[in-house]
Design a protein around this motif. Structure first.
Motif, PDB file in Angstrom:
ATOM      1  N   SER A 195       0.861  -1.177   0.000  1.00 65.89           N
ATOM      2  CA  SER A 195       0.000   0.000   0.000  1.00 65.89           C
ATOM      3  C   SER A 195       0.897   1.225   0.000  1.00 65.89           C
ATOM      4  CB  SER A 195      -0.904  -0.010   1.223  1.00 65.89           C
ATOM      5  OG  SER A 195      -0.109  -0.076   2.370  1.00 65.89           O
ATOM      6  N   CYS A 196       0.302   2.354  -0.350  1.00 69.41           N
ATOM      7  CA  CYS A 196       1.083   3.589  -0.472  1.00 69.41           C
ATOM      8  C   CYS A 196       1.498   4.090   0.908  1.00 69.41           C
ATOM      9  CB  CYS A 196       0.232   4.642  -1.187  1.00 69.41           C
ATOM     10  SG  CYS A 196       1.025   6.249  -1.273  1.00 69.41           S
ATOM     11  N   ASP A 197       2.789   4.367   1.099  1.00 69.76           N
ATOM     12  CA  ASP A 197       3.223   4.847   2.416  1.00 69.76           C
ATOM     13  C   ASP A 197       2.949   6.338   2.593  1.00 69.76           C
ATOM     14  OD1 ASP A 197       5.056   5.534   0.516  1.00 69.76           O
ATOM     15  OD2 ASP A 197       6.822   5.149   1.760  1.00 69.76           O
ATOM     16  N   GLN A 213       2.579   3.850  -9.711  1.00 65.19           N
ATOM     17  CA  GLN A 213       2.063   5.109  -9.198  1.00 65.19           C
ATOM     18  C   GLN A 213       0.841   4.849  -8.339  1.00 65.19           C
ATOM     19  OE1 GLN A 213       0.775   8.037 -12.121  1.00 65.19           O
ATOM     20  NE2 GLN A 213       1.297   9.668 -10.679  1.00 65.19           N
ATOM     21  N   CYS A 214       0.737   5.603  -7.243  1.00 69.77           N
ATOM     22  CA  CYS A 214      -0.452   5.500  -6.393  1.00 69.77           C
ATOM     23  C   CYS A 214      -1.603   6.209  -7.094  1.00 69.77           C
ATOM     24  CB  CYS A 214      -0.186   6.151  -5.039  1.00 69.77           C
ATOM     25  SG  CYS A 214      -1.674   6.268  -4.023  1.00 69.77           S
ATOM     26  N   ARG A 215      -2.727   5.496  -7.253  1.00 73.54           N
ATOM     27  CA  ARG A 215      -3.875   6.072  -7.948  1.00 73.54           C
ATOM     28  C   ARG A 215      -4.615   7.073  -7.070  1.00 73.54           C
ATOM     29  NH1 ARG A 215      -4.998   6.170 -12.897  1.00 73.54           N
ATOM     30  NH2 ARG A 215      -7.180   5.518 -12.711  1.00 73.54           N
ATOM     31  N   SER A 216      -4.263   7.099  -5.795  1.00 76.18           N
ATOM     32  CA  SER A 216      -4.932   8.041  -4.913  1.00 76.18           C
ATOM     33  C   SER A 216      -4.156   9.352  -4.796  1.00 76.18           C
ATOM     34  CB  SER A 216      -5.121   7.408  -3.535  1.00 76.18           C
ATOM     35  OG  SER A 216      -5.646   8.353  -2.638  1.00 76.18           O
ATOM     36  N   CYS A 217      -2.864   9.288  -4.422  1.00 74.23           N
ATOM     37  CA  CYS A 217      -2.124  10.535  -4.175  1.00 74.23           C
ATOM     38  C   CYS A 217      -1.044  10.802  -5.227  1.00 74.23           C
ATOM     39  CB  CYS A 217      -1.504  10.526  -2.781  1.00 74.23           C
ATOM     40  SG  CYS A 217      -0.077   9.441  -2.630  1.00 74.23           S
ATOM     41  N   SER A 218      -0.901   9.879  -6.205  1.00 77.79           N
ATOM     42  CA  SER A 218       0.044  10.066  -7.316  1.00 77.79           C
ATOM     43  C   SER A 218       1.507   9.839  -6.976  1.00 77.79           C
ATOM     44  CB  SER A 218      -0.094  11.454  -7.968  1.00 77.79           C
ATOM     45  OG  SER A 218      -1.404  11.639  -8.416  1.00 77.79           O
TER      46      SER A 218
HETATM   47 ZN   LIG Z   1      -0.810   7.327  -2.150  1.00 77.87          ZN
END
Ligand SMILES: [Zn+2]
Ligand SMILES: [Zn+2]
Ligand SMILES: [Zn+2]
Length: 309
Positions: A195-197, A213-218
């Motif tokens: 998961s994105c840290d 790339q994180c689809r939430s925060c990029s």
């Molecule tokens: Zn993220």
């Protein structure tokens, strides 16, 4: 009001907050939905508590009391169980919960408390979607009530919408994991642990070059960092437990490229592909993990041979 009603009301409030869409209301949305899920768990502990035990299972502190010729356990004080105790009690009572999803909600909640920006909207949707999934399952199988009958039509519709959006994104991300550029099966099989840290979201999209790339925060990862992140997230708990019990870690630093991506079970580095033999060329015993240095000898034999020279 019963615990169940409180739980439903907290989740209803959360969805109302979500609809408002401002930064502060979105934070409040996660807090409310999360609180609602915890209250559902508490409802179950309340139901399972023996009669006349002052809701023993619901209380953090439980004390034995002599009642006639037997001993009864009674709940003491006002403090109710924390998440860790709920987990332990559910485990011993055989009440199943998707704790991985619950941990994800927690993670997103913590990240959002500290670092929220409107760019993280997808992480918020993810937390709501996961809360909804846990709540529906728990209401149905553990509390024997129809979830749809508990929520207002509006809240139900929002839950379904958010879940659909999240699941579609998630399916794309899972599909993209075939782009992970590694020779380690362990990494491929555990790619979903990541998961994105930066925002807590598990919507990590892997591109055609093996970066992500994180689809939430990029947030972006290059190929090596992506692999190291997957290895870390997939193995830290097992490493921690294993080392605590005096055993070996399941992953370690690569003797070749120094990245913490060497998978002991496979004897391969997930980043550079370096393989190691696990038996000493001189004495034939298994080389201890901490002595893997690419030489093909255990520490003792290396030492002995250097003395011979
Ligand atoms: Zn993220
Ligand atoms: Zn390496
Ligand atoms: Zn040896």
């Amino acid at each position: 009001m019963s615990i169940l009603q409180n739980a439903i009301q907290a989740m209803e409030c959360g969805i109302e907050d979500y609809g408002m869409g401002t930064d502060s209301r979105l934070k409040s949305a996660i807090r409310n939905v999360h609180a609602g899920v915890l209250l559902l768990f508490k409802q179950k502990l309340s139901q399972l508590s023996p009669q006349d035990s002052d809701e023993a299972l619901l209380k953090q502190k439980v004390m034995p009391e002599i009642a006639g010729s037997t001993i009864v356990w009674r709940g003491k004080g006002e403090k109710t169980v924390d998440v860790q105790s709920i987990r332990e009690r559910f485990a011993s009572l055989d009440v199943s919960v998707d704790w991985q999803a619950f941990d994800a909600i927690n993670r997103i909640r913590n990240e959002i408390e500290h670092y929220y920006t409107t760019a993280n909207n997808k992480a918020i949707q993810e937390a709501i979607a996961k809360s909804f999934a846990i709540a529906s399952e728990f209401l149905t199988t553990q509390l024997q009530v129809d979830p749809k009958s508990q929520f207002s039509q509006h809240t139900w519709d929002v839950f379904i919408d958010v879940k659909d959006v999240y699941q579609k994104e998630k399916a794309n991300c899972v599909q993209s994991q075939t782009n992970i550029d590694t020779e380690s099966d362990y990494v491929r099989e555990n790619a979903d642990a990541m998961s994105c840290d930066a925002c807590g979201s598990d919507l990590i999209f892997v591109d055609g070059h093996g970066g992500a790339q994180c689809r939430s925060c990029s947030k972006r990862w290059d190929r090596d960092n992506l692999i190291v992140s997957i290895v870390n997230e997939a193995s830290w708990y097992e490493n921690h437990m294993s080392v605590k019990d005096g055993g070996d870690p399941i992953t370690t630093d690569c003797p070749e490229c120094c990245k913490s991506a060497f998978i002991v079970e496979e004897m391969i580095c997930a980043v550079c592909g370096e393989t190691q033999q696990d038996q000493c060329n001189r004495c034939g015993t298994a080389i201890p993990i901490e002595e893997l240095d690419g030489s093909g000898f255990c520490g003792y034999c290396s030492h002995m041979m250097s003395k011979d020279d």
